[in-house]
Design a protein around this motif. Sequence first.
Motif, PDB file in Angstrom:
ATOM      1  N   PRO A   1       0.815  -1.235   0.000  1.00 14.67           N
ATOM      2  CA  PRO A   1       0.000   0.000   0.000  1.00 14.67           C
ATOM      3  C   PRO A   1       0.844   1.279   0.000  1.00 14.67           C
ATOM      4  O   PRO A   1       0.343   2.344  -0.373  1.00 14.67           O
ATOM      5  CB  PRO A   1      -0.811  -0.119   1.299  1.00 14.67           C
ATOM      6  N   PHE A   2       2.102   1.177   0.414  1.00 15.28           N
ATOM      7  CA  PHE A   2       2.960   2.359   0.520  1.00 15.28           C
ATOM      8  C   PHE A   2       3.939   2.469  -0.656  1.00 15.28           C
ATOM      9  O   PHE A   2       4.795   3.349  -0.675  1.00 15.28           O
ATOM     10  CB  PHE A   2       3.741   2.316   1.833  1.00 15.28           C
ATOM     11  N   SER A   3       3.809   1.572  -1.625  1.00 14.23           N
ATOM     12  CA  SER A   3       4.725   1.557  -2.763  1.00 14.23           C
ATOM     13  C   SER A   3       4.053   2.146  -4.001  1.00 14.23           C
ATOM     14  O   SER A   3       2.826   2.256  -4.077  1.00 14.23           O
ATOM     15  CB  SER A   3       5.179   0.127  -3.051  1.00 14.23           C
ATOM     16  N   ASN A   4       4.874   2.497  -4.974  1.00 13.05           N
ATOM     17  CA  ASN A   4       4.366   3.024  -6.241  1.00 13.05           C
ATOM     18  C   ASN A   4       4.100   1.928  -7.260  1.00 13.05           C
ATOM     19  O   ASN A   4       3.236   2.072  -8.122  1.00 13.05           O
ATOM     20  CB  ASN A   4       5.369   4.025  -6.829  1.00 13.05           C
ATOM     21  N   HIS A   5       4.871   0.820  -7.158  1.00 14.81           N
ATOM     22  CA  HIS A   5       4.716  -0.248  -8.147  1.00 14.81           C
ATOM     23  C   HIS A   5       5.335  -1.534  -7.601  1.00 14.81           C
ATOM     24  O   HIS A   5       6.234  -1.489  -6.756  1.00 14.81           O
ATOM     25  CB  HIS A   5       5.408   0.138  -9.462  1.00 14.81           C
ATOM     26  N   ILE A   6       4.830  -2.660  -8.102  1.00 20.76           N
ATOM     27  CA  ILE A   6       5.410  -3.948  -7.741  1.00 20.76           C
ATOM     28  C   ILE A   6       5.725  -4.725  -9.012  1.00 20.76           C
ATOM     29  O   ILE A   6       4.907  -4.774  -9.946  1.00 20.76           O
ATOM     30  CB  ILE A   6       4.484  -4.768  -6.818  1.00 20.76           C
ATOM     31  N   PHE A   7       6.910  -5.302  -9.069  1.00 21.34           N
ATOM     32  CA  PHE A   7       7.308  -6.178 -10.163  1.00 21.34           C
ATOM     33  C   PHE A   7       7.216  -7.618  -9.673  1.00 21.34           C
ATOM     34  O   PHE A   7       7.591  -7.916  -8.533  1.00 21.34           O
ATOM     35  CB  PHE A   7       8.739  -5.879 -10.609  1.00 21.34           C
ATOM     36  N   THR A   8       6.726  -8.494 -10.524  1.00 27.82           N
ATOM     37  CA  THR A   8       6.602  -9.901 -10.138  1.00 27.82           C
ATOM     38  C   THR A   8       7.385 -10.784 -11.091  1.00 27.82           C
ATOM     39  O   THR A   8       7.631 -10.420 -12.245  1.00 27.82           O
ATOM     40  CB  THR A   8       5.122 -10.350 -10.142  1.00 27.82           C
ATOM     41  N   VAL A   9       7.760 -11.952 -10.601  1.00 28.11           N
ATOM     42  CA  VAL A   9       8.452 -12.945 -11.426  1.00 28.11           C
ATOM     43  C   VAL A   9       7.434 -13.813 -12.162  1.00 28.11           C
ATOM     44  O   VAL A   9       7.578 -14.107 -13.343  1.00 28.11           O
ATOM     45  CB  VAL A   9       9.388 -13.806 -10.563  1.00 28.11           C
ATOM     46  N   PHE A  10       6.387 -14.235 -11.436  1.00 28.49           N
ATOM     47  CA  PHE A  10       5.370 -15.120 -12.005  1.00 28.49           C
ATOM     48  C   PHE A  10       4.166 -14.320 -12.500  1.00 28.49           C
ATOM     49  O   PHE A  10       3.714 -13.389 -11.835  1.00 28.49           O
ATOM     50  CB  PHE A  10       4.897 -16.136 -10.949  1.00 28.49           C
ATOM     51  N   GLU A  11       3.639 -14.730 -13.634  1.00 27.49           N
ATOM     52  CA  GLU A  11       2.439 -14.103 -14.183  1.00 27.49           C
ATOM     53  C   GLU A  11       1.263 -14.265 -13.212  1.00 27.49           C
ATOM     54  O   GLU A  11       0.443 -13.339 -13.054  1.00 27.49           O
ATOM     55  CB  GLU A  11       2.094 -14.761 -15.524  1.00 27.49           C
ATOM     56  N   GLN A  12       1.184 -15.431 -12.542  1.00 24.95           N
ATOM     57  CA  GLN A  12       0.056 -15.699 -11.641  1.00 24.95           C
ATOM     58  C   GLN A  12       0.001 -14.721 -10.466  1.00 24.95           C
ATOM     59  O   GLN A  12      -1.058 -14.489  -9.894  1.00 24.95           O
ATOM     60  CB  GLN A  12       0.145 -17.122 -11.071  1.00 24.95           C
ATOM     61  N   THR A  13       1.145 -14.147 -10.103  1.00 25.75           N
ATOM     62  CA  THR A  13       1.195 -13.237  -8.954  1.00 25.75           C
ATOM     63  C   THR A  13       0.343 -12.002  -9.188  1.00 25.75           C
ATOM     64  O   THR A  13      -0.135 -11.376  -8.237  1.00 25.75           O
ATOM     65  CB  THR A  13       2.651 -12.831  -8.666  1.00 25.75           C
TER      66      THR A  13
END
Length: 358
Positions: free
Chosen positions: A139-151
């Motif tokens: 909630p306090f971040s601007n963006h999240i990068f993921t490794v898995f598509e399912q995430t």
Amino acid sequence: MKRPVILLTGGGTAGHVSVNEALIPVFSEKGYEIHYIGSHTGIENELIRDGHPEVIYHAIQSGKLRRYFSMKNFTDPFRVGAGVLQALAVIRKVKPEIIFSKGGFVSVPVVLAAKMAKVPVVIHESDVTPGLANKMALPFSNHIFTVFEQTLNYVPAGKATCSGAIIRPELFKGVRKEGLRIAGLSGEKPVQIIMGGSQGSSILNDAVRKDLPAILRTFDIIHLCGKGNLDETIEGTPGYTQFEYVTEGLPHLLAASDFAVSRAGSNAIFELLALRKPMLLIPLSAAKSRGDQILNASHFKSLGLAHVLKEEDVGLHPLSEEFASFVDEKDSLIGNMEKVATPKIPEEMVEMILSYRK
């Protein structure tokens, strides 16, 4: 002219540090002054301080966020609070353009402090489902990068991108001959590298040592057993070499290995995938974790990229028998690996991170 500043954070296990280690040389080449916030005693302290002298390391207080009852649940919130104030002081002093968080409990106070200081934060999640620390930070971040598509199903659609895995380039520079020299092995037999994670695995260590004579009839063994887990009684056994933990020589040991037995942390298994190492995965059981490694291993198995052995089943059959059935799948495993896209290079990831700077 003052150099731009990037601040990295993440720790607790090697998996929470390895991606940052892959990115550090790229930020350095781009002229960034690199700062890292970690804990006083976590593995990140050792890996970053010893392995990256170009990075300015700041240690803060942090507390573990537990899903089970512990008296420390009453004291650790105060440690987290202290960590927030310490991180805030660092952020205001060094004035980073952006903060990149790899997760782990030490990252939570950093992300909270970044929000207070109005510095953009991007975080990275390696597992299929987000860990507790990243859930709290999201909630306090601007963006999240993921490794898995399912995430992407578990995070807000408007602030998430599947970036894929990030692999340390130095892993591709290993030399088989040098790895055999470091391990003291002849290379006449196929080599099996056994990795229990940065903290080791007593279950895996015990199973290997119990069945070692039978295993050594077919394989030479490189055993990374975790800090304090060396067994002096079998030191010097022909065809077997043990290390607590390896950093600098790891690319060479991997190059010397024909097969790998590993826990199922995301970074480790994607590195093995990139190196085309047939792997037997033994994920942490649900009783000892939130089940992330089970999901990672299941996903790799479903794609035909790994053989999986449940931790609860270790010891039901001699490990030499498990190895034999796993080795029979070598050609199909490698064939499936070659169909998978190469993970992202760190340069690509750095550009994605910097696109969110202020």
